[in-house]
Design a protein around this motif. Structure first.
Motif, PDB file in Angstrom:
ATOM      1  N   ILE A  72      -0.694   2.678  -8.233  1.00  0.00           N
ATOM      2  CA  ILE A  72       0.815   2.713  -8.196  1.00  0.00           C
ATOM      3  C   ILE A  72       1.198   4.132  -7.722  1.00  0.00           C
ATOM      4  O   ILE A  72       0.535   5.095  -8.033  1.00  0.00           O
ATOM      5  CB  ILE A  72       1.461   2.499  -9.505  1.00  0.00           C
ATOM      6  CG1 ILE A  72       0.852   3.411 -10.565  1.00  0.00           C
ATOM      7  CG2 ILE A  72       0.836   1.082  -9.936  1.00  0.00           C
ATOM      8  CD1 ILE A  72       1.601   3.186 -12.030  1.00  0.00           C
ATOM      9  N   THR A  73       2.263   4.086  -7.186  1.00  0.00           N
ATOM     10  CA  THR A  73       2.996   5.450  -6.833  1.00  0.00           C
ATOM     11  C   THR A  73       4.601   5.285  -7.204  1.00  0.00           C
ATOM     12  O   THR A  73       5.032   4.312  -7.176  1.00  0.00           O
ATOM     13  CB  THR A  73       2.879   5.762  -5.439  1.00  0.00           C
ATOM     14  OG1 THR A  73       3.269   7.116  -5.057  1.00  0.00           O
ATOM     15  CG2 THR A  73       3.343   4.614  -4.616  1.00  0.00           C
ATOM     16  N   CYS A  74       5.006   6.296  -7.404  1.00  0.00           N
ATOM     17  CA  CYS A  74       6.682   6.448  -7.528  1.00  0.00           C
ATOM     18  C   CYS A  74       7.290   7.520  -7.196  1.00  0.00           C
ATOM     19  O   CYS A  74       6.547   8.685  -7.036  1.00  0.00           O
ATOM     20  CB  CYS A  74       6.611   6.063  -9.165  1.00  0.00           C
ATOM     21  SG  CYS A  74       6.774   7.308 -10.332  1.00  0.00           S
ATOM     22  N   VAL A  75       8.336   7.490  -7.253  1.00  0.00           N
ATOM     23  CA  VAL A  75       9.657   8.647  -6.835  1.00  0.00           C
ATOM     24  C   VAL A  75      10.660   8.730  -8.101  1.00  0.00           C
ATOM     25  O   VAL A  75      11.092   7.505  -8.563  1.00  0.00           O
ATOM     26  CB  VAL A  75      10.256   8.584  -5.709  1.00  0.00           C
ATOM     27  CG1 VAL A  75      11.030   7.002  -5.257  1.00  0.00           C
ATOM     28  CG2 VAL A  75      11.045   9.707  -5.380  1.00  0.00           C
ATOM     29  N   ALA A  76      10.934   9.645  -8.872  1.00  0.00           N
ATOM     30  CA  ALA A  76      11.710   9.707  -9.781  1.00  0.00           C
ATOM     31  C   ALA A  76      12.920  10.960  -9.583  1.00  0.00           C
ATOM     32  O   ALA A  76      12.479  11.751  -8.947  1.00  0.00           O
ATOM     33  CB  ALA A  76      11.072  10.025 -11.056  1.00  0.00           C
ATOM     34  N   THR A  83      -0.146  -0.084  -1.937  1.00  0.00           N
ATOM     35  CA  THR A  83      -0.455  -0.923  -0.721  1.00  0.00           C
ATOM     36  C   THR A  83       0.828  -1.275  -0.029  1.00  0.00           C
ATOM     37  O   THR A  83       0.564  -1.685   1.288  1.00  0.00           O
ATOM     38  CB  THR A  83      -1.117  -2.389  -0.978  1.00  0.00           C
ATOM     39  OG1 THR A  83      -0.355  -2.950  -2.186  1.00  0.00           O
ATOM     40  CG2 THR A  83      -2.522  -2.081  -1.871  1.00  0.00           C
ATOM     41  N   ARG A  84       1.894  -1.184  -0.655  1.00  0.00           N
ATOM     42  CA  ARG A  84       3.161  -1.666   0.152  1.00  0.00           C
ATOM     43  C   ARG A  84       4.308  -0.686  -0.129  1.00  0.00           C
ATOM     44  O   ARG A  84       5.342  -0.747   0.503  1.00  0.00           O
ATOM     45  CB  ARG A  84       3.601  -3.070  -0.270  1.00  0.00           C
ATOM     46  CG  ARG A  84       4.158  -3.203  -1.848  1.00  0.00           C
ATOM     47  CD  ARG A  84       4.797  -4.624  -2.224  1.00  0.00           C
ATOM     48  NE  ARG A  84       5.212  -4.664  -3.417  1.00  0.00           N
ATOM     49  CZ  ARG A  84       4.856  -5.245  -4.413  1.00  0.00           C
ATOM     50  NH1 ARG A  84       3.645  -6.103  -4.110  1.00  0.00           N
ATOM     51  NH2 ARG A  84       5.114  -5.147  -5.684  1.00  0.00           N
ATOM     52  N   PHE A  85       4.284   0.122  -1.120  1.00  0.00           N
ATOM     53  CA  PHE A  85       5.301   1.111  -1.570  1.00  0.00           C
ATOM     54  C   PHE A  85       5.288   2.240  -0.857  1.00  0.00           C
ATOM     55  O   PHE A  85       4.248   2.910  -1.196  1.00  0.00           O
ATOM     56  CB  PHE A  85       5.706   1.006  -2.881  1.00  0.00           C
ATOM     57  CG  PHE A  85       6.725   1.484  -3.362  1.00  0.00           C
ATOM     58  CD1 PHE A  85       8.091   1.518  -3.157  1.00  0.00           C
ATOM     59  CD2 PHE A  85       6.618   2.893  -4.502  1.00  0.00           C
ATOM     60  CE1 PHE A  85       9.148   2.251  -3.308  1.00  0.00           C
ATOM     61  CE2 PHE A  85       7.878   3.665  -4.840  1.00  0.00           C
ATOM     62  CZ  PHE A  85       8.936   3.373  -4.324  1.00  0.00           C
ATOM     63  N   ARG A  86       6.306   2.667  -0.489  1.00  0.00           N
ATOM     64  CA  ARG A  86       6.251   4.339   0.197  1.00  0.00           C
ATOM     65  C   ARG A  86       7.377   4.859  -0.719  1.00  0.00           C
ATOM     66  O   ARG A  86       8.758   4.686  -0.131  1.00  0.00           O
ATOM     67  CB  ARG A  86       6.480   4.110   1.828  1.00  0.00           C
ATOM     68  CG  ARG A  86       5.329   3.644   2.618  1.00  0.00           C
ATOM     69  CD  ARG A  86       4.156   4.347   2.550  1.00  0.00           C
ATOM     70  NE  ARG A  86       2.994   3.558   2.953  1.00  0.00           N
ATOM     71  CZ  ARG A  86       2.270   2.993   2.538  1.00  0.00           C
ATOM     72  NH1 ARG A  86       2.267   2.577   1.358  1.00  0.00           N
ATOM     73  NH2 ARG A  86       1.162   2.284   3.088  1.00  0.00           N
ATOM     74  N   PRO A  87       7.009   5.711  -1.360  1.00  0.00           N
ATOM     75  CA  PRO A  87       8.351   6.417  -2.100  1.00  0.00           C
ATOM     76  C   PRO A  87       9.054   7.340  -1.523  1.00  0.00           C
ATOM     77  O   PRO A  87      10.312   7.400  -1.950  1.00  0.00           O
ATOM     78  CB  PRO A  87       7.558   7.096  -3.495  1.00  0.00           C
ATOM     79  CG  PRO A  87       5.961   7.509  -2.681  1.00  0.00           C
ATOM     80  CD  PRO A  87       5.889   6.215  -2.031  1.00  0.00           C
TER      81      PRO A  87
END
Length: 280
Positions: free
Chosen positions: A222-226, A248-252
């Motif tokens: 998982i990856t995220c932007v905050a 696999t699908r998220f580009r933060p």
């Protein structure tokens, strides 16, 4: 060497249970009646449906007679519920927690922005606040395909390995940042940042850009932007929001502007409501 999955399993017990909506102190000691009650409530983990009296005694270290008496008194007051084989947390704790004025006001104002952010991204959206050296998640919105993030509403995670935690820490007072950077940074996954110097540079970058990133640091995949939410009047950080998705699908990076705008909108709305309240 520990595997990432083993480390993750070992930490799952740290998520706060429903009792933590009361604002219980994790370091409470059973030296007083209140302390014994807090320790008893904190014996319930996030994944515990019910606990036997024997297990409550084992986890708390309380005398069996004391644990039995307190558990029954809590049941009489609807803070615990008796079952055929022990006790479980009562929904009355949730009712009390929802009366917490600060978090309730924050959640009421933030929810439309969180929903808009979810509709824009269709990824998991979080709202979190600072508590000690941890993030407490006030809200989590995710659809049928939400990322398998190790977070839950009312749950806790360390500051150093989460996007919201970094956003909060980047704008916290220097004393708190110093406390975090001077302590051992626990490794949750192979990509957890455990070097204080590297984490400090990431925090400085978060201050400059207005957002913080997590890249498989709290859980693999998982990856995220905050982004932080500021009190407009004092410029102090009061909470943070994030969007989290699978690598696999998220580009933060593509959601930086949206997350910053949502955080700014929440802060402005909080300020307007407070101004209206004070003018009455």
């Amino acid at each position: 060497m520990r595997t990432a999955s083993a480390a993750r399993c070992r930490h799952l017990h740290r998520f706060v249970s429903l009792s933590d909506t009361l604002g219980g102190v994790a370091d409470a000691t059973p030296d007083t009646v209140i302390g014994k009650v807090v320790v008893l409530l904190h014996a319930f983990g996030a994944d515990d449906y019910e606990l036997s009296l024997a297990e409550l005694v084992r986890r708390t270290g309380l005398h069996k007679a004391t644990a039995y008496r307190l558990a029954n008194e809590l049941a009489d007051n609807r803070l615990l519920e008796k079952t055929s084989s022990g006790y479980r947390l009562s929904g009355a704790l949730f009712e009390l927690g929802m009366r917490a004025s600060t978090e309730r006001s924050l959640l009421e104002i933030a929810m439309p922005f969180l929903q808009d952010l979810y509709e824009r991204t269709h990824e998991t959206v979080h709202l979190g606040v600072l508590d000690g050296l941890e993030v407490v998640y006030v809200a989590k919105i995710g659809g049928h395909r939400q990322a398998a993030a190790p977070s839950r509403t009312g749950g806790r995670m360390p500051l150093h390995c989460t996007g919201i935690g970094k956003a909060l820490l980047a704008h916290a007072d220097p004393g708190l940042r110093g406390r975090v950077l001077s302590r051992p940074l626990e490794r949750w996954t192979p990509r957890t940042v455990v070097a204080p110097g590297l984490l400090a540079r990431q925090l400085d970058a978060a201050v400059e850009s207005g957002v913080a990133f997590e890249r498989e640091e709290s859980a693999v995949g998982i990856t995220c932007v905050a982004a932080p939410i500021f009190d407009v009047a004092t410029n102090a950080v009061i909470a943070a929001i994030s969007v989290t998705g699978p690598v696999t699908r998220f580009r933060p990076e593509t959601q930086v502007d949206a997350v910053r705008a949502a955080a700014a909108g929440i802060g402005s709305t909080l300020n307007r409501r407070r101004t209206l309240t004070e003018s009455r």
